[in-house]
Write an enzyme that holds these catalytic residues in place. Structure first.
Site, PDB file in Angstrom:
ATOM      1  CD  GLU A 183     -55.560  17.241  -9.163  1.00 26.32           C
ATOM      2  OE1 GLU A 183     -56.391  16.517  -8.610  1.00 26.32           O
ATOM      3  OE2 GLU A 183     -55.379  18.450  -8.880  1.00 26.32           O
ATOM      4  CG  ASP A 217     -59.064  22.881  -7.820  1.00 25.56           C
ATOM      5  OD1 ASP A 217     -60.266  22.571  -7.825  1.00 25.56           O
ATOM      6  OD2 ASP A 217     -58.181  22.183  -7.286  1.00 25.56           O
ATOM      7  CD  GLU A 270     -60.151  21.046  -2.363  1.00 22.64           C
ATOM      8  OE1 GLU A 270     -61.027  20.678  -3.164  1.00 22.64           O
ATOM      9  OE2 GLU A 270     -58.930  20.823  -2.527  1.00 22.64           O
TER      10      GLU A 270
HETATM   11  C1  GCU Z   1     -58.713  19.457  -6.325  1.00 19.80           C
HETATM   12  C2  GCU Z   1     -58.764  18.696  -5.032  1.00 19.80           C
HETATM   13  C3  GCU Z   1     -58.520  17.244  -5.246  1.00 19.80           C
HETATM   14  C4  GCU Z   1     -59.474  16.707  -6.321  1.00 19.80           C
HETATM   15  C5  GCU Z   1     -59.357  17.530  -7.570  1.00 19.80           C
HETATM   16  C6  GCU Z   1     -60.383  17.160  -8.622  1.00 19.80           C
HETATM   17  O1  GCU Z   1     -57.416  19.497  -6.832  1.00 19.80           O
HETATM   18  O2  GCU Z   1     -57.837  19.235  -4.128  1.00 19.80           O
HETATM   19  O3  GCU Z   1     -58.726  16.585  -4.023  1.00 19.80           O
HETATM   20  O4  GCU Z   1     -59.201  15.383  -6.598  1.00 19.80           O
HETATM   21  O5  GCU Z   1     -59.561  18.873  -7.263  1.00 19.80           O
HETATM   22  O6  GCU Z   1     -61.326  17.924  -8.786  1.00 19.80           O
HETATM   23  O7  GCU Z   1     -60.249  16.157  -9.286  1.00 19.80           O
END
Ligand code: GCU
Length: 647
Positions: free
Chosen positions: A243, A322, A350
């Protein structure tokens, strides 16, 4: 802002007690709590090498009780056990305990500015505006953690930005030392998340290439200095190449190259390097139906099995995607026999109602822990693997992305504290039932009035199933609003870049992840692959995770997919209303403040649950053109557009 002692409210510290400066002092302090709870016993303790380091025995004799521990931490856990017994049963019996999981860790997603990523309980109680502080609340936190056996805490977000990148420097180390001492007094080791590009951002180098000697040297020096200041520092947790975060891929290196370089810097000091497996392509084209995000972690890490240093632990999210409701267990638990593994679950809700919805996660975590990986002849459950049955040495465990913040009650929702409490208890003893844990928590938090306790246990135990019913059906996931991940939005992630698709058409729903589909199911050992390839043997909870099915397909419960969607969504809301009514019956028996807060959350949950029900049902009614056999209210289209199954 104040804070409440939640499940320790019946075991207060003596008025004016000083913060313990060492674990020996914490033991003395906690012993005084025990004495105040019961004068029926003469209490004493002993540290003995005869017991495993964190293990303990409570030995009850005529008018006396001795608490033996393999270390001061063991004694402390033993005292908390005795406190719990006294509060719940009014007496103490002899017990002998040792923790199942070596690392019992909290992952805070707290940012240095004080915000919390996916935090639903206020702001951080560690950080504010770039400043880290150690105060009464930090000690109260450490005590709560120790009381349920948690022994490690990562205080900052896995996404390490800005000020947080500097946590490994003298800008923060003096205060981190104070925090480590506070934690140490309660048997907790401090860990930090680090920015893989810190050699550039902090070290002023041109590169973060793990095979570049200068980069390795930067980390060696940095780590040596950390240990100079904080001798019992735990280690690092790293999110790399995920990400948008930096990682070894930038330099054409593998995940093992990146992890081992950091691990080598930590090894001389006994530090651990925890490396997350949450690596996937987050810039997918939704038109591409061949790439399956669920395959990513296994495809990335399986070829590297055995390539990681001994002090590296790979941290694997419970499912392959996730933290969605109804995900199967990650196949990495089946395929990494030569690598240390840690399970990551998310207590912060979440995708499970963000602490507005009651969602007690222990039953789901227990399902993960007792999942048979089919990778070993004996001891093949996830719990065996993360508790070190096959790789002794203590480099394994369980981590929870935790749900705390600076709200008075720590977790925003009063009932969400059961997930924090339960996480610790489950890591200690995975064989505890979800009901036992709920009952302990309810008794400690709200007293042992049997009506209250019974209702709260009922609410908690029913909550996950209810949430599952009124949200995304049959394990398909991702029908939430983009970004904030709260509330229904069926196509919110359908035409996006995140690899999160349900591909509903007028005929069918789901992604075919079988051997003839994306092949995901074949990441599992043969027996599991065969089970998941066949919809007749696939657990209902994961049905649409593995299969693309016509709406008219008859599920193992005898209902068509579409009728199952309607029924579960109506039932979910009805069952929630029943649950709320049952809590109303104990009004007056729960303190007013807590009762009001619980009811406020229920009102939000009910409104949201109705929204989920109506959106999902309406969407699939319009999409499929098939009406509800029971003719309940769906905001479909004109009746002429619908067909009804024959009765
Ligand atoms: C999910 C989440 C993110 C987080 C990511 C992770 O995608 O929405 O906020 O950073 O998980 O576990 O690194």
């Amino acid at each position: 802002m104040g804070y409440e002692p939640i499940w320790l409210k019946q075991a207060p510290l003596p008025a004016g007690a000083e913060h313990p400066a060492s674990i020996a002092e914490a033991v003395e302090l906690e012993l005084s709590v025990l004495r105040s709870l019961s004068e029926a016993f003469v209490w004493s303790y002993l540290v003995t090498e005869a017991l495993p380091e964190e293990g303990y025995e409570v030995l009850v004799g005529e008018g006396k009780a001795d608490i033996l521990g393999g270390s001061y931490a063991g004694v402390l856990y033993g005292i908390f056990d005795a406190e719990r017994q006294l509060l719940l049963t009014d007496t103490v019996v002899s017990v002998s305990e040792r923790p199942a999981s070596p690392l019992r860790m909290l992952n805070h997603w707290d940012n240095a500015d004080g915000s919390i990523e996916r935090g639903y309980s206020g702001l951080s109680f560690f950080f504010r505006d770039g400043v880290l502080s150690v105060n009464d609340r930090t000690f109260a936190y450490a005590r709560l953690c120790a009381s349920v056996g948690i022994n490690a805490s990562v205080i900052n977000n896995v996404n390490v930005f800005k000020d947080a990148t500097w946590l490994i420097t003298d800008r923060y180390l003096p205060v981190l030392r104070k925090l480590a001492e506070c934690f140490g007094a309660y048997g907790i080791k401090l860990y930090l998340c680090v920015n893989f590009a810190a050699s550039i951002e902090v070290g002023g180098l041109a590169s973060a290439d793990p095979l570049e000697p200068e980069v390795a040297e930067f980390w060696k020096k940095t780590v040596a200095h950390i240990y100079e200041v904080i001798p019992d520092f735990g280690g690092f947790l790293v999110k790399a190449d995920s990400e948008g975060r930096p990682g070894p891929y930038t330099y054409g290196r593998t995940q093992a190259d990146g992890a081992n370089m950091l691990a080598k810097a930590l090894a001389p000091f006994g530090g651990k390097l925890i490396w997350r497996c949450f690596v996937y392509n987050c810039s997918q084209d939704w038109r591409d139906v061949t790439t399956d995000r669920a395959c990513a972690a296994y495809d990335t890490f399986r070829p590297l099995d055995g390539a990681f240093d001994e002090n590296v632990i790979l941290q694997v999210k419970n499912g392959p995607v996730d933290f969605q409701v109804g995900e199967p267990v990650s196949p990495l638990f089946c395929g990494m026999k030569n690598t240390n593994l840690m399970l990551e679950v998310q207590a912060a809700q979440e995708y499970t109602g963000q602490q507005k919805h009651v969602c007690y996660l222990i039953p789901m975590w227990k399902d993960v822990l007792r999942f048979h990986t089919c990778a070993y002849e004996k001891a093949d459950r996830v719990s065996d693997i993360v508790c070190g049955a096959h790789r002794p040495g203590g480099n394994c465990g369980i981590a929870a992305v935790i749900n705390t913040g600076d709200d008075d009650n720590w977790t925003g929702a009063d009932l969400a504290a059961a997930n924090w409490y339960g996480f610790g208890r489950l890591c200690w003893k995975p064989q505890l039932s979800a009901e036992e844990i709920a009952s302990e928590w309810a008794g400690l938090t709200f007293g042992t009035d049997s009506a209250v306790r019974k209702i709260l246990v009922k609410v908690l135990l029913a909550s996950y199933g209810i949430y599952e019913k009124y949200t995304a059906p049959l394990g398909i996931g991702w029908m939430c609003n983009p970004n904030n991940h709260y509330g229904p939005n069926v196509d919110g992630y359908e035409y996006d870049r995140w690899g999160t698709y349900h591909r509903s058409s007028c005929k069918a729903i789901g992604v075919d992840r079988t051997g003839t589909g994306t092949g995901y199911s074949h990441q599992y050992p043969e027996a599991l692959a065969a089970k998941f390839d066949n919809p007749e043997t696939t657990p209902m909870a994961h049905m649409l995770f593995f299969h693309r099915l016509p709406y008219t397909y008859v599920l193992p419960n005898g209902k068509t997919v579409i009728q199952h969607i309607y029924d579960t969504h109506f039932e979910g809301v009805e069952e929630l209303m029943d649950l709320i009514e049952s809590v109303v019956t104990v009004q007056g028996l729960i303190p007013e403040k807590e009762y009001t807060r619980i009811m406020e959350r229920f009102a939000m949950q009910l409104a949201s649950a109705k929204e989920w029900r109506d959106r999902i049902n309406t969407y699939y009614c319009r999409m499929s053109g098939i009406g509800d056999a029971k003719h309940r209210k769906i905001y479909a289209v004109s009746e002429e557009d619908l067909t009804y199954p024959e009765a």
